[in-house]
Design an enzyme around this catalytic site. Sequence first.
Site, PDB file in Angstrom:
ATOM      1  N   GLY A  10      72.069  -7.269 -11.176  1.00 21.95           N
ATOM      2  CA  GLY A  10      73.378  -7.384 -10.520  1.00 21.95           C
ATOM      3  C   GLY A  10      73.931  -6.013 -10.201  1.00 21.95           C
ATOM      4  N   ALA A  11      74.527  -5.879  -9.021  1.00 27.11           N
ATOM      5  CA  ALA A  11      74.998  -4.577  -8.567  1.00 27.11           C
ATOM      6  C   ALA A  11      76.440  -4.643  -8.086  1.00 27.11           C
ATOM      7  CB  ALA A  11      74.087  -4.038  -7.475  1.00 27.11           C
ATOM      8  N   GLY A  13      80.596  -4.281  -9.581  1.00 28.79           N
ATOM      9  CA  GLY A  13      81.224  -3.193 -10.324  1.00 28.79           C
ATOM     10  C   GLY A  13      80.583  -2.960 -11.682  1.00 28.79           C
ATOM     11  N   ALA A  14      80.319  -4.002 -12.420  1.00 25.70           N
ATOM     12  CA  ALA A  14      79.771  -3.852 -13.767  1.00 25.70           C
ATOM     13  C   ALA A  14      78.353  -3.298 -13.728  1.00 25.70           C
ATOM     14  CB  ALA A  14      79.792  -5.195 -14.496  1.00 25.70           C
ATOM     15  N   GLY A  15      77.531  -3.834 -12.837  1.00 26.82           N
ATOM     16  CA  GLY A  15      76.138  -3.402 -12.760  1.00 26.82           C
ATOM     17  C   GLY A  15      76.019  -1.949 -12.330  1.00 26.82           C
ATOM     18  N   PHE A 113     102.585  -5.260 -12.385  1.00 28.82           N
ATOM     19  CA  PHE A 113     101.774  -6.473 -12.239  1.00 28.82           C
ATOM     20  C   PHE A 113     102.210  -7.467 -13.301  1.00 28.82           C
ATOM     21  CE2 PHE A 113      97.429  -7.470 -10.391  1.00 28.82           C
ATOM     22  CZ  PHE A 113      97.734  -6.989  -9.135  1.00 28.82           C
ATOM     23  N   ASP A 214      74.411 -17.296 -12.644  1.00 26.91           N
ATOM     24  CA  ASP A 214      72.993 -17.145 -12.997  1.00 26.91           C
ATOM     25  C   ASP A 214      72.806 -16.458 -14.356  1.00 26.91           C
ATOM     26  OD1 ASP A 214      72.630 -18.183 -10.494  1.00 26.91           O
ATOM     27  OD2 ASP A 214      71.923 -16.324  -9.568  1.00 26.91           O
ATOM     28  N   GLN A 233      90.382 -19.553 -15.010  1.00 26.75           N
ATOM     29  CA  GLN A 233      91.677 -19.256 -14.383  1.00 26.75           C
ATOM     30  C   GLN A 233      91.758 -19.841 -12.975  1.00 26.75           C
ATOM     31  OE1 GLN A 233      92.886 -14.971 -13.571  1.00 26.75           O
ATOM     32  NE2 GLN A 233      94.536 -15.624 -14.919  1.00 26.75           N
ATOM     33  N   HIS A 235      94.080 -19.949  -9.513  1.00 31.06           N
ATOM     34  CA  HIS A 235      95.125 -19.200  -8.813  1.00 31.06           C
ATOM     35  C   HIS A 235      95.909 -20.170  -7.937  1.00 31.06           C
ATOM     36  CE1 HIS A 235      97.125 -16.112  -6.526  1.00 31.06           C
ATOM     37  NE2 HIS A 235      96.630 -15.195  -7.320  1.00 31.06           N
ATOM     38  N   LEU A 245      91.843 -16.088  -1.095  1.00 31.49           N
ATOM     39  CA  LEU A 245      93.029 -15.813  -1.894  1.00 31.49           C
ATOM     40  C   LEU A 245      94.190 -15.273  -1.065  1.00 31.49           C
ATOM     41  CD1 LEU A 245      93.917 -15.497  -4.977  1.00 31.49           C
ATOM     42  CD2 LEU A 245      93.403 -13.104  -4.635  1.00 31.49           C
ATOM     43  N   GLU A 248      99.427 -12.723  -4.770  1.00 33.80           N
ATOM     44  CA  GLU A 248     100.700 -12.998  -5.425  1.00 33.80           C
ATOM     45  C   GLU A 248     101.826 -12.216  -4.764  1.00 33.80           C
ATOM     46  OE1 GLU A 248      99.545 -13.874  -9.418  1.00 33.80           O
ATOM     47  OE2 GLU A 248     101.319 -12.836 -10.137  1.00 33.80           O
ATOM     48  N   ARG A 281     100.957 -17.890 -13.177  1.00 32.46           N
ATOM     49  CA  ARG A 281      99.963 -18.576 -12.355  1.00 32.46           C
ATOM     50  C   ARG A 281      99.713 -20.018 -12.777  1.00 32.46           C
ATOM     51  NH1 ARG A 281      95.337 -13.868 -11.462  1.00 32.46           N
ATOM     52  NH2 ARG A 281      96.642 -12.585 -10.121  1.00 32.46           N
ATOM     53  N   HIS A 346      89.478 -19.155  -9.878  1.00 30.95           N
ATOM     54  CA  HIS A 346      89.587 -17.743  -9.535  1.00 30.95           C
ATOM     55  C   HIS A 346      88.759 -16.837 -10.432  1.00 30.95           C
ATOM     56  CE1 HIS A 346      91.280 -14.124  -7.947  1.00 30.95           C
ATOM     57  NE2 HIS A 346      91.927 -13.812  -9.050  1.00 30.95           N
ATOM     58  N   GLU A 370      82.120  -9.904 -15.395  1.00 34.93           N
ATOM     59  CA  GLU A 370      82.678 -11.260 -15.479  1.00 34.93           C
ATOM     60  C   GLU A 370      81.720 -12.244 -16.133  1.00 34.93           C
ATOM     61  OE1 GLU A 370      84.821 -12.642 -12.016  1.00 34.93           O
ATOM     62  OE2 GLU A 370      84.858 -14.700 -12.775  1.00 34.93           O
ATOM     63  N   ARG A 381      93.486 -14.258 -18.414  1.00 34.91           N
ATOM     64  CA  ARG A 381      93.332 -12.861 -18.015  1.00 34.91           C
ATOM     65  C   ARG A 381      94.558 -12.378 -17.258  1.00 34.91           C
ATOM     66  NH1 ARG A 381      91.950 -10.092 -13.257  1.00 34.91           N
ATOM     67  NH2 ARG A 381      91.472 -12.002 -12.129  1.00 34.91           N
ATOM     68  N   LEU A 387      88.901  -5.470 -13.414  1.00 36.85           N
ATOM     69  CA  LEU A 387      88.225  -4.276 -12.901  1.00 36.85           C
ATOM     70  C   LEU A 387      88.009  -3.218 -13.990  1.00 36.85           C
ATOM     71  CD1 LEU A 387      89.774  -4.041  -9.310  1.00 36.85           C
ATOM     72  CD2 LEU A 387      87.579  -5.013  -9.993  1.00 36.85           C
TER      73      LEU A 387
HETATM   74  C1  LIG Z   1      89.472 -12.700  -4.503  1.00 33.85           C
HETATM   75  C2  LIG Z   1      89.452 -11.988  -5.828  1.00 33.85           C
HETATM   76  C3  LIG Z   1      90.400 -11.005  -6.098  1.00 33.85           C
HETATM   77  C4  LIG Z   1      90.371 -10.328  -7.316  1.00 33.85           C
HETATM   78  N1  LIG Z   1      91.301  -9.325  -7.550  1.00 33.85           N
HETATM   79  C5  LIG Z   1      91.249  -8.635  -8.718  1.00 33.85           C
HETATM   80  C6  LIG Z   1      92.158  -7.553  -8.967  1.00 33.85           C
HETATM   81  O1  LIG Z   1      93.005  -7.214  -8.140  1.00 33.85           O
HETATM   82  N2  LIG Z   1      92.055  -6.881 -10.141  1.00 33.85           N
HETATM   83  C7  LIG Z   1      91.144  -7.212 -11.080  1.00 33.85           C
HETATM   84  O2  LIG Z   1      91.099  -6.563 -12.120  1.00 33.85           O
HETATM   85  N3  LIG Z   1      90.261  -8.219 -10.861  1.00 33.85           N
HETATM   86  C8  LIG Z   1      90.290  -8.935  -9.715  1.00 33.85           C
HETATM   87  N4  LIG Z   1      89.388  -9.968  -9.518  1.00 33.85           N
HETATM   88  C9  LIG Z   1      88.333 -10.213 -10.507  1.00 33.85           C
HETATM   89  C10 LIG Z   1      87.204  -9.197 -10.350  1.00 33.85           C
HETATM   90  O3  LIG Z   1      87.136  -8.773  -9.019  1.00 33.85           O
HETATM   91  C11 LIG Z   1      85.841  -9.774 -10.734  1.00 33.85           C
HETATM   92  O4  LIG Z   1      85.927 -10.302 -12.012  1.00 33.85           O
HETATM   93  C12 LIG Z   1      84.765  -8.692 -10.740  1.00 33.85           C
HETATM   94  O5  LIG Z   1      84.719  -8.049  -9.487  1.00 33.85           O
HETATM   95  C13 LIG Z   1      83.387  -9.192 -11.091  1.00 33.85           C
HETATM   96  O6  LIG Z   1      82.492  -8.092 -11.030  1.00 33.85           O
HETATM   97  P1  LIG Z   1      81.003  -8.174 -11.564  1.00 33.85           P
HETATM   98  O7  LIG Z   1      80.415  -6.810 -11.421  1.00 33.85           O
HETATM   99  O8  LIG Z   1      80.995  -8.784 -12.902  1.00 33.85           O
HETATM  100  O9  LIG Z   1      80.293  -9.188 -10.566  1.00 33.85           O
HETATM  101  P2  LIG Z   1      80.052  -9.188  -8.987  1.00 33.85           P
HETATM  102  O10 LIG Z   1      80.789  -8.126  -8.273  1.00 33.85           O
HETATM  103  O11 LIG Z   1      80.230 -10.582  -8.524  1.00 33.85           O
HETATM  104  O12 LIG Z   1      78.537  -8.812  -8.868  1.00 33.85           O
HETATM  105  C14 LIG Z   1      77.503  -9.678  -9.262  1.00 33.85           C
HETATM  106  C15 LIG Z   1      76.201  -9.053  -8.905  1.00 33.85           C
HETATM  107  O13 LIG Z   1      75.158  -9.777  -9.503  1.00 33.85           O
HETATM  108  C16 LIG Z   1      74.163 -10.045  -8.580  1.00 33.85           C
HETATM  109  N5  LIG Z   1      73.472 -11.264  -9.010  1.00 33.85           N
HETATM  110  C17 LIG Z   1      74.017 -12.456  -9.368  1.00 33.85           C
HETATM  111  N6  LIG Z   1      73.062 -13.323  -9.731  1.00 33.85           N
HETATM  112  C18 LIG Z   1      71.887 -12.669  -9.613  1.00 33.85           C
HETATM  113  C19 LIG Z   1      70.537 -13.031  -9.836  1.00 33.85           C
HETATM  114  N7  LIG Z   1      70.190 -14.238 -10.251  1.00 33.85           N
HETATM  115  N8  LIG Z   1      69.585 -12.118  -9.586  1.00 33.85           N
HETATM  116  C20 LIG Z   1      69.908 -10.875  -9.146  1.00 33.85           C
HETATM  117  N9  LIG Z   1      71.159 -10.496  -8.931  1.00 33.85           N
HETATM  118  C21 LIG Z   1      72.138 -11.368  -9.160  1.00 33.85           C
HETATM  119  C22 LIG Z   1      74.853 -10.102  -7.237  1.00 33.85           C
HETATM  120  O14 LIG Z   1      73.960  -9.766  -6.226  1.00 33.85           O
HETATM  121  C23 LIG Z   1      75.916  -9.040  -7.417  1.00 33.85           C
HETATM  122  O15 LIG Z   1      75.379  -7.774  -7.079  1.00 33.85           O
HETATM  123  C24 LIG Z   1      89.413 -10.650  -8.294  1.00 33.85           C
HETATM  124  C25 LIG Z   1      88.472 -11.633  -8.018  1.00 33.85           C
HETATM  125  C26 LIG Z   1      88.482 -12.312  -6.814  1.00 33.85           C
HETATM  126  C27 LIG Z   1      87.473 -13.373  -6.586  1.00 33.85           C
END
Ligand SMILES: Cc1cc2nc3c(=O)[nH]c(=O)nc-3n(C[C@H](O)[C@H](O)[C@H](O)COP(=O)(O)OP(=O)(O)OC[C@H]3O[C@@H](n4cnc5c(N)ncnc54)[C@H](O)[C@@H]3O)c2cc1C
Lengths: 609, 289
Positions: A10-11, A13-15, A113, A214, A233, A235, A245, A248, A281, A346, A370, A381, A387
């Site tokens: 996964g790539a 923010g966390a990855g 916020f 996954d 959660q 929204h 979305l 707010e 919310r 959400h 996440e 949350r 983030l």
């Molecule tokens: C519309 C929206 C607005 C938001 N606004 C905010 C905000 O203002 N502030 C805040 O703190 N949070 C916010 N959040 C929450 C936050 O954005 C998410 O929780 C966070 O971005 C998740 O990041 P992640 O790196 O965990 O996953 P993601 O960014 O979803 O990345 C997942 C990665 O995993 C990869 N992947 C998934 N399954 C597989 C697989 N089987 N094999 C290989 N790769 C895979 C995908 O390709 C992707 O690169 C918001 C969320 C949404 C939906």
Amino acid sequence: MHEHDVIVVGAGGAGLRAAIAAHEAGADVAMVTKLHPVRSHTGAAEGGINAALRDGDDWELHAYDTMKGSDYLGDAPAIETLAQDAPEEVVQLEHWGMPFSREEDGRVSQRPFGGLSFPRTTYAGAETGHHLLHTMYEQVVKRGIQVYDEFYVSRLAVTDHDDPEDRECHGVVAYDIKNGEVVGFRATGGVILATGGDGQVFDHTTNAVANTGDGPAMAYRVGVPVEDMEFVQFHPTTLPSTGVLISEGVRGEGGILYNSEGERFMFEYGYANNAGELASRDVVARAELTEVNNGRGIEDEYVYLDMRHLGEERIYDRLENIIHLAEDFEGVNPVDEPMPVKPGQHYHMGGIETNEHGQTCIDGLYAAGECACASVHGSNRLGGNALPELIVFGARAGHHAAGRDLGEPEVPTGLGAKSEDEDSLDTPVEPGAVAGSDEDVAADGALVEPREVVEHAVETERQRIETLLERDGTNHAEIRADLQKAMTENVNVFRNKEGLQEALEVIRECRERYQDVAVSDPSRTFNTDLIHTIETRNLIDVAETITLGALAREEFRGAHWRQEHQERKDENWLKHTMIAWNDGTPELYYKPVILEGEDKEYEPKVRSY
Amino acid sequence: MSTQVTEQETETEPETEQESAHQQRRMAEKRERADMRKRAEEELDETEETVRIKVFRYDPEVKGKRDPRFDTFRIPFKKGMTVLDALIYARDHFDSSLTFRHSCRQAICGSDALFINGRQRLGCQTQMSDLDWPVRIEPLPHADVVKDLVVDMEHFYDQMESVEPYFQTNDLPTGKLDEQRQDRENREKVKMSTRCIWCAACMSSCNIAAGDNEYLGPAAINKAYRFAMDEREGEDMKEHRINIIEQEHGVWRCQTQFSCTEVCPKDIPLTEHIQELKREAVKSNLKFW
Ligand SMILES: Cc1cc2nc3c(=O)[nH]c(=O)nc-3n(C[C@H](O)[C@H](O)[C@H](O)COP(=O)(O)OP(=O)(O)OC[C@H]3O[C@@H](n4cnc5c(N)ncnc54)[C@H](O)[C@@H]3O)c2cc1C
Ligand code: SF4
Ligand code: FES
């Protein structure tokens, strides 16, 4: 087979943060991702990222707000880590060039916020996630970290020791989407799951189509418990046709909600006599659905969010983004018409159980973002807290997997699947339980010695894919649609025992039907039919754990509302719901919440704002 | 139109009682599915408005799809429906092999840039009601087609990565919690350039890029602009960046046809940014005279 020290799945923010951290710690890192990094859903985040940066604020206040926001279901050591590490991480993003919004004096801007006692949400316009994602991907390019993009990870290569705590993860199996090849990735240091959310379990969500859970599903099937899955959660303001979305901010600026009778229902029906549209919310989401259920919805589905009275100038000045969203995705111009809105899934507070170093109970297997549950959000949350979670825990998982010593973790993991303590609860498992004998519903653990684990997993996966491609049977899309429908009807904002049991039955039927699933596209080139089919299996597993958790928790806490139990019950429920896969049956047990922080104990109080 | 999902009987004789029950269930399910499909079609007949989409099809591997063709799908129209919604409907109801990239469905992930009624647009951002019907959907021009609507993005990514697309500065404050300050004005100046979602619509619309494979293209030059104009990087770095975009296949190739600016779904003033960099390049060359 590819071999690296650390493999990040996964790539988003966390990855990305995990990969950079592992690289900095000297490891040879590779990222394996089903989407190109800049396509990850982190890019959709709007509001901002919390960090205590200014005089008058400090990490302790941030930790306190987060604990209260979690409705006392977060673990204090994890929450304190989040609050302590966030400032340095956010400033580092700034040093990496992230285009934050700026104050007059050139410093990073912060804004208030919901649920925060200090305006500590830093942001970059209304596109914070986009900038965060791109800035970190730029750093990955700079460091030359290898990215295998459009590779779908479908299985973890884990040994088959009886106890999950004895198992080791040696790598992953991925499917090269471009040409259909099944490839092994061996990780000598560790595998970090950062696969993001699972909103596709519901048919109405702000999450991307790729957010199919996954990571949690794969980890769960190799024996890692999932934690607090009932806490989802919702929204209150998402566009009905797409789930996009509407921030707010619209209500913040004075937007009004009304029903089909033209009534301002938040006041008219006493849902929130003081705060009205600005109630939290969950309150607003419940009010909207009550209106619809009482026949006062529009087209039996949604309510109106109106901002026309704010005037064109003010709307353009502060909410321009919303005009584009409503026009592009709903065909409505909010300057002239009210916007239709309804609640949508959400964010998922629950996920793969980890400690504050990102470790799971299986050696060499980490999770962050996440998909994970280090337990910082508890049952609810706070906006702007996801983030910082990505970067703080992404970085820690990366460092630890690369061998850096982070000390003894304080959050324990892995009580294991076979819990016999009296709290364990087996009633909800009854309806339509699945026969454990079928191969496809059994755990993914490979029946081999550690060294051959990856090869064995590749072989198993190759066969599974071959079978899916060759046989004839049900199309996954129908199963997925039924699953999403059942979840939306019964495991949504409103929950009751009957509905939850009904959902569970549908989920079990879906699992049965999935035994016959087949892919009709025979091609090896970019076979999205195949990918979606595998994802659907993951959705079934995730849906089942959400529903089981919701059935078990007989109280009202955070985002989890039960018709029969309308109060928070601290005497019995200050504990995490754990679900582990045990020989074809989900097993449910509990783990106490840690309310004791570094130098203070957090006292559960009534959550009111 | 080839929207028939074939139904074949593949099961052999049941051997055990359990299997026979299993098979019965399967057969019942199949019948139910056939019903569903029929119902879907009936529903379609009942809906007042339907829209036809003509979708480009190609798969190098599958017999019958090796020769590119167009398939027509009839989709029930709903207010607010986007091109992406229509594609998803066609895939989930008629032909699960229909292939296209998509994820966020909110114009931020950049994966579904397509050639829709003769113009580069994001499928998720384009309302059906804004288009002439039937709607013609093709993969992005000037890129190799991998399958159906999916094109090879490698070349685009290579161009993006060739301009050193990452922040570089020697001026960082020493304290770990000290921010490197930036003027509001300077942030405003680069703001539009930072909105790029790497969708490649601009590259696909550009005649110069189509004729010169090495041309950096509007998106990569915009990326260079994003850093060159960010004052935090410092003068030396700016010089270095100008040198990169000034190379033979850089800014001077642009003939200001504005097609990139026209199609960019994020409204980035690409042509203007390219022009500004040309002026910067002239300025920096003058310094050495
Ligand atoms: C519309 C929206 C607005 C938001 N606004 C905010 C905000 O203002 N502030 C805040 O703190 N949070 C916010 N959040 C929450 C936050 O954005 C998410 O929780 C966070 O971005 C998740 O990041 P992640 O790196 O965990 O996953 P993601 O960014 O979803 O990345 C997942 C990665 O995993 C990869 N992947 C998934 N399954 C597989 C697989 N089987 N094999 C290989 N790769 C895979 C995908 O390709 C992707 O690169 C918001 C969320 C949404 C939906
Ligand atoms: S500049 Fe615009 S059109 Fe070009 S890739 Fe970026 S967002 Fe797409
Ligand atoms: S689906 Fe993400 S940009 Fe259209």
